[in-house]
Design a protein around this motif. Structure first.
Motif, PDB file in Angstrom:
ATOM      1  N   PRO A  92       0.793  -1.258   0.114  1.00 12.97           N
ATOM      2  CA  PRO A  92      -0.051   0.045  -0.156  1.00 12.97           C
ATOM      3  C   PRO A  92       0.847   1.156   0.004  1.00 12.97           C
ATOM      4  CG  PRO A  92      -0.783  -1.648   1.615  1.00 12.97           C
ATOM      5  CD  PRO A  92       0.414  -2.140   1.256  1.00 12.97           C
ATOM      6  N   MET A  93       0.418   2.144  -0.592  1.00 11.05           N
ATOM      7  CA  MET A  93       1.007   3.407  -0.663  1.00 11.05           C
ATOM      8  C   MET A  93      -0.041   4.795  -0.361  1.00 11.05           C
ATOM      9  SD  MET A  93       2.944   3.211  -4.333  1.00 11.05           S
ATOM     10  CE  MET A  93       3.509   4.849  -4.172  1.00 11.05           C
ATOM     11  N   TYR A 151      10.962   5.467 -10.851  1.00 11.35           N
ATOM     12  CA  TYR A 151      11.887   4.157 -11.093  1.00 11.35           C
ATOM     13  C   TYR A 151      12.103   3.362  -9.565  1.00 11.35           C
ATOM     14  CZ  TYR A 151      13.126   6.621 -15.225  1.00 11.35           C
ATOM     15  OH  TYR A 151      13.112   7.081 -16.279  1.00 11.35           O
ATOM     16  N   LEU A 152      11.869   4.260  -8.449  1.00 13.12           N
ATOM     17  CA  LEU A 152      11.849   3.863  -6.923  1.00 13.12           C
ATOM     18  C   LEU A 152      10.507   3.310  -6.811  1.00 13.12           C
ATOM     19  CD1 LEU A 152      13.997   6.189  -5.246  1.00 13.12           C
ATOM     20  CD2 LEU A 152      14.725   3.935  -5.609  1.00 13.12           C
ATOM     21  N   ILE A 153       9.476   3.728  -7.164  1.00 16.36           N
ATOM     22  CA  ILE A 153       7.977   3.211  -6.906  1.00 16.36           C
ATOM     23  C   ILE A 153       7.917   2.048  -7.884  1.00 16.36           C
ATOM     24  CG2 ILE A 153       5.464   3.502  -7.483  1.00 16.36           C
ATOM     25  CD1 ILE A 153       6.306   6.908  -6.445  1.00 16.36           C
ATOM     26  N   GLY A 154       8.371   1.982  -8.962  1.00 14.24           N
ATOM     27  CA  GLY A 154       8.429   0.817  -9.711  1.00 14.24           C
ATOM     28  C   GLY A 154       8.940  -0.344  -9.387  1.00 14.24           C
ATOM     29  N   ILE A 155      10.065  -0.392  -8.420  1.00 19.27           N
ATOM     30  CA  ILE A 155      10.700  -1.104  -7.822  1.00 19.27           C
ATOM     31  C   ILE A 155       9.492  -1.758  -6.832  1.00 19.27           C
ATOM     32  CG2 ILE A 155      12.717  -1.833  -6.281  1.00 19.27           C
ATOM     33  CD1 ILE A 155      14.408   0.146  -8.108  1.00 19.27           C
ATOM     34  N   ASN A 156       9.552  -0.723  -6.053  1.00 22.29           N
ATOM     35  CA  ASN A 156       8.676  -1.228  -4.648  1.00 22.29           C
ATOM     36  C   ASN A 156       7.276  -1.739  -5.300  1.00 22.29           C
ATOM     37  OD1 ASN A 156       6.014   0.115  -2.783  1.00 22.29           O
ATOM     38  ND2 ASN A 156       7.847  -0.542  -1.560  1.00 22.29           N
ATOM     39  N   GLN A 157       6.647  -1.457  -6.299  1.00 17.85           N
ATOM     40  CA  GLN A 157       5.448  -1.735  -6.761  1.00 17.85           C
ATOM     41  C   GLN A 157       5.463  -3.156  -7.770  1.00 17.85           C
ATOM     42  OE1 GLN A 157       1.877  -0.629  -5.509  1.00 17.85           O
ATOM     43  NE2 GLN A 157       3.405  -0.329  -4.185  1.00 17.85           N
ATOM     44  N   GLY A 216       0.687  15.805  -7.583  1.00 19.12           N
ATOM     45  CA  GLY A 216       1.156  14.633  -8.575  1.00 19.12           C
ATOM     46  C   GLY A 216       1.633  13.233  -7.736  1.00 19.12           C
ATOM     47  N   MET A 217       1.106  13.266  -6.570  1.00 22.35           N
ATOM     48  CA  MET A 217       1.365  11.895  -5.582  1.00 22.35           C
ATOM     49  C   MET A 217       0.361  10.938  -6.030  1.00 22.35           C
ATOM     50  SD  MET A 217       2.489  13.408  -1.945  1.00 22.35           S
ATOM     51  CE  MET A 217       2.780  11.628  -1.497  1.00 22.35           C
ATOM     52  N   LYS A 218      -0.967  11.380  -6.312  1.00 20.14           N
ATOM     53  CA  LYS A 218      -1.980  10.303  -6.545  1.00 20.14           C
ATOM     54  C   LYS A 218      -1.465   9.879  -8.007  1.00 20.14           C
ATOM     55  CE  LYS A 218      -6.356  10.035  -8.555  1.00 20.14           C
ATOM     56  NZ  LYS A 218      -7.642  10.611  -9.231  1.00 20.14           N
ATOM     57  N   ALA A 219      -1.116  10.553  -9.056  1.00 22.70           N
ATOM     58  CA  ALA A 219      -0.646   9.983 -10.281  1.00 22.70           C
ATOM     59  C   ALA A 219       0.593   9.147 -10.189  1.00 22.70           C
ATOM     60  CB  ALA A 219      -0.631  11.276 -11.275  1.00 22.70           C
ATOM     61  N   ALA A 220       1.257   9.204  -9.045  1.00 21.45           N
ATOM     62  CA  ALA A 220       2.379   8.380  -8.976  1.00 21.45           C
ATOM     63  C   ALA A 220       2.026   7.053  -8.359  1.00 21.45           C
ATOM     64  CB  ALA A 220       3.697   9.208  -7.979  1.00 21.45           C
ATOM     65  N   GLY A 221       1.079   6.799  -7.858  1.00 22.49           N
ATOM     66  CA  GLY A 221       0.348   5.672  -7.123  1.00 22.49           C
ATOM     67  C   GLY A 221      -0.096   5.810  -5.826  1.00 22.49           C
ATOM     68  N   TYR A 222       0.104   6.933  -5.175  1.00 21.42           N
ATOM     69  CA  TYR A 222      -0.258   7.166  -3.657  1.00 21.42           C
ATOM     70  C   TYR A 222      -1.720   7.192  -3.689  1.00 21.42           C
ATOM     71  CZ  TYR A 222       4.503   7.995  -2.412  1.00 21.42           C
ATOM     72  OH  TYR A 222       5.779   7.852  -2.330  1.00 21.42           O
ATOM     73  N   GLN A 223      -2.497   6.417  -2.562  1.00 24.39           N
ATOM     74  CA  GLN A 223      -3.890   6.361  -2.800  1.00 24.39           C
ATOM     75  C   GLN A 223      -4.483   6.288  -1.316  1.00 24.39           C
ATOM     76  OE1 GLN A 223      -5.631   2.980  -4.423  1.00 24.39           O
ATOM     77  NE2 GLN A 223      -3.934   1.526  -3.766  1.00 24.39           N
ATOM     78  N   TYR A 224      -4.134   6.184  -0.418  1.00 24.07           N
ATOM     79  CA  TYR A 224      -4.709   6.040   0.819  1.00 24.07           C
ATOM     80  C   TYR A 224      -4.200   6.972   1.942  1.00 24.07           C
ATOM     81  CZ  TYR A 224      -5.421   1.116  -0.096  1.00 24.07           C
ATOM     82  OH  TYR A 224      -5.939  -0.201  -0.808  1.00 24.07           O
ATOM     83  N   LEU A 225      -5.394   7.594   2.506  1.00 24.21           N
ATOM     84  CA  LEU A 225      -5.265   8.710   3.471  1.00 24.21           C
ATOM     85  C   LEU A 225      -5.897   7.956   4.805  1.00 24.21           C
ATOM     86  CD1 LEU A 225      -6.557  11.589   1.310  1.00 24.21           C
ATOM     87  CD2 LEU A 225      -4.163  11.698   2.331  1.00 24.21           C
ATOM     88  N   VAL A 226      -4.962   7.718   5.777  1.00 23.89           N
ATOM     89  CA  VAL A 226      -5.348   7.127   7.015  1.00 23.89           C
ATOM     90  C   VAL A 226      -5.180   7.915   8.283  1.00 23.89           C
ATOM     91  CG1 VAL A 226      -4.732   5.226   8.544  1.00 23.89           C
ATOM     92  CG2 VAL A 226      -3.986   4.992   5.855  1.00 23.89           C
ATOM     93  N   ILE A 227      -6.367   7.960   8.809  1.00 27.51           N
ATOM     94  CA  ILE A 227      -6.681   8.736  10.127  1.00 27.51           C
ATOM     95  C   ILE A 227      -6.032   7.733  11.171  1.00 27.51           C
ATOM     96  CG2 ILE A 227      -8.358   9.853  11.404  1.00 27.51           C
ATOM     97  CD1 ILE A 227     -10.243   9.871   8.982  1.00 27.51           C
ATOM     98  N   ASP A 228      -4.909   8.164  11.730  1.00 26.78           N
ATOM     99  CA  ASP A 228      -4.621   7.459  12.929  1.00 26.78           C
ATOM    100  C   ASP A 228      -5.550   7.765  14.369  1.00 26.78           C
ATOM    101  OD1 ASP A 228      -2.295   6.371  14.797  1.00 26.78           O
ATOM    102  OD2 ASP A 228      -1.692   5.843  12.980  1.00 26.78           O
ATOM    103  N   ALA A 239      14.733   4.772  -0.567  1.00 27.36           N
ATOM    104  CA  ALA A 239      15.204   3.759  -1.813  1.00 27.36           C
ATOM    105  C   ALA A 239      15.279   2.333  -0.800  1.00 27.36           C
ATOM    106  CB  ALA A 239      16.559   4.188  -2.013  1.00 27.36           C
ATOM    107  N   LEU A 240      15.658   2.412   0.325  1.00 30.15           N
ATOM    108  CA  LEU A 240      15.731   1.103   1.114  1.00 30.15           C
ATOM    109  C   LEU A 240      14.366   0.472   1.281  1.00 30.15           C
ATOM    110  CD1 LEU A 240      18.557   1.848   3.754  1.00 30.15           C
ATOM    111  CD2 LEU A 240      18.697   0.341   1.918  1.00 30.15           C
ATOM    112  N   TRP A 241      13.547   1.435   1.568  1.00 29.88           N
ATOM    113  CA  TRP A 241      12.124   0.906   1.833  1.00 29.88           C
ATOM    114  C   TRP A 241      11.574   0.522   0.535  1.00 29.88           C
ATOM    115  CZ3 TRP A 241      14.141   1.674   6.153  1.00 29.88           C
ATOM    116  CH2 TRP A 241      13.417   1.483   7.412  1.00 29.88           C
ATOM    117  N   CYS A 242      11.861   1.023  -0.455  1.00 31.58           N
ATOM    118  CA  CYS A 242      11.381   0.571  -1.965  1.00 31.58           C
ATOM    119  C   CYS A 242      12.009  -0.805  -2.018  1.00 31.58           C
ATOM    120  CB  CYS A 242      11.842   1.554  -2.651  1.00 31.58           C
ATOM    121  SG  CYS A 242      10.633   3.078  -3.023  1.00 31.58           S
ATOM    122  N   MET A 243      13.139  -1.051  -1.728  1.00 32.90           N
ATOM    123  CA  MET A 243      13.767  -2.382  -2.001  1.00 32.90           C
ATOM    124  C   MET A 243      13.089  -3.342  -1.170  1.00 32.90           C
ATOM    125  SD  MET A 243      16.259  -2.019  -4.464  1.00 32.90           S
ATOM    126  CE  MET A 243      17.383  -3.547  -3.978  1.00 32.90           C
TER     127      MET A 243
END
Length: 408
Positions: free
Chosen positions: A35-36, A311-317, A64-76, A281-285
């Motif tokens: 999830p992103m 590219y990093l998001i592509g690695i993660n996803q 541009g974050m939505k276009a990059a793949g981010y989608q969840y807004l979480v109320i903690d 980068a590490l979290w994506c890996m």
């Protein structure tokens, strides 16, 4: 596996696991990639509100974050006002004056998804009403509001693994019967090794460590910095994959010491941009969930470019869903490798030292990659065809990321 077997025996509700798994095959498809999104903790904490979530939704679309793949807004934590006469949860009426259904509809109108928080006890970490003994009712309530994601904490609950499994399993079953697909994030902090049992409890992701702090590395055993958490991910790769992910907690990128929890009320001022870049980068890996918690309306340009790096998001996803493992460690240099679905390999060369370092690795001899490859440097966005070596000049705590593909 002994922990899982013990928990299964102890929990009377765990009868027909195989049948349930077949019945809810679509359940596993809710998080085929990590999830992103964004979470209100650290930065907003008890100030989270309807307006905050709406502002974050607007920003996620416009920047541009939505276009990059981010989608969840979480109320903690801290959103709960209490229970009504029918024992249904209701939000704090001052901070959420129009109610959660109204807010969920707004988030959905932006093409995004909304998440919420509760706890497997009578009280949450913040001391407001939790979901223990009201799992079915709360799950149906969340579904009626249009909730898409539940972060389920474990404050004020018994320490043994059997009880933890049973409580998480009960909420997992309640979510499955809620009438709405809801991603289930198990926030148990890793002490009971949830990677062994959380997916059987219905989880789509499970925390592997204590809460992260906005510091590179902590010398205090009571605080967990980014490197403390990263080190704890060794050996967990086999437990993650499509439908269920190891969760090394929220991304600290861009906080720079803001937020009372992340900085422990100002005791430290956060990380620098190089460290945030390596953190991301590490979290994506690691195939970690990419959940931010900074103010999206006031992002620095360099952080936005980093967090939307395709590219990093592509690695993660990547759909193969293989978490990176360490393939080489020489002194302060660590090399991680992550196989990709198209036959490629993502490589991260990481300088753990705070001193600069120059590295030069032969792809065949040092990394044991024998086929001819093209090497794409993610930071430079430059490809070397039929590369023989990977060469990098790294600052302290810096990294280089490459995507290797089969050469023609």
């Amino acid at each position: 596996m002994k922990l899982l077997k013990t928990a299964l025996i102890a929990c009377s509700t765990f009868i027909c696991q195989i049948a349930a798994a077949q019945q809810y095959s679509s359940w596993d498809s809710l998080a085929l990639t990590p999830p992103m999104g964004w979470n209100s903790w650290n930065f907003f904490e008890g100030k989270v509100s309807e307006k905050v979530i709406m502002d974050m939704a607007d920003a996620m679309v416009s920047n541009g974050m939505k276009a990059a793949g981010y989608q969840y807004l979480v109320i903690d934590d801290y959103w709960v006002g209490g229970r009504d006469r029918e024992n249904k949860l209701f939000p704090d009426t001052q901070r959420f004056p129009h109610g959660m259904k109204y807010l969920a509809d707004y988030v959905h109108s932006k093409g995004l998804k909304i998440g919420i928080y509760s706890d497997a006890a009578t009280l949450t970490c913040g001391g407001v009403t939790g979901s223990y003994n009201f799992e079915d009712l709360d799950a149906k309530t969340f579904a009626s509001w249009g909730i898409d994601y539940l972060k389920y904490d474990y404050c004020n609950a018994p320490e043994d693994v059997n009880t933890a499994f049973c409580r998480y399993y009960k909420m997992g079953e309640a979510l499955k019967h809620s009438g709405r697909p809801i991603v289930y994030a198990i926030c148990e902090w890793g002490q009971r090794k949830p990677w062994l049992w959380a997916k059987a409890a219905g989880g789509h992701l499970w925390r592997t460590t204590w809460d992260s702090r906005d510091i590179w590395e902590s010398k205090n055993k009571d605080l967990t910095g980014i490197m403390d958490i990263f080190n704890q991910q060794e050996g967990l790769a086999n437990y993650a994959g499509p439908g269920g992910w190891n969760d090394p907690d929220l991304l600290m990128v861009g906080l720079y010491g803001k937020g009372s929890s992340s900085s422990v009320n100002g005791r430290f001022k956060g990380c620098n941009f190089t460290e945030y870049r390596t953190h991301f980068a590490l979290w994506c890996m690691l195939d970690a969930p990419l959940m931010l918690n900074l103010d999206l309306t006031k992002m620095e340009a360099d952080n936005l470019r980093l967090l939307t790096n395709k590219y990093l998001i592509g690695i993660n996803q990547d759909e193969l869903g293989k978490q990176a493992t360490t393939i080489l460690r020489k002194g302060d240099i660590q090399v991680l490798s992550k196989p990709l679905k198209n036959g490629g390999i993502a490589i991260c060369v990481f300088n753990r030292s705070d001193k600069p370092a120059t590295v030069n690795y032969q792809i065949k001899k040092d990394l044991n990659i024998w086929q001819p490859v093209n090497a794409f440097d993610v930071w430079k966005e430059k490809e070397t065809r039929k590369a023989v070596t990977l060469e990098s000049k790294l600052e302290g705590h810096d990294c280089a990321v490459y995507i290797l593909s089969k050469a023609d």
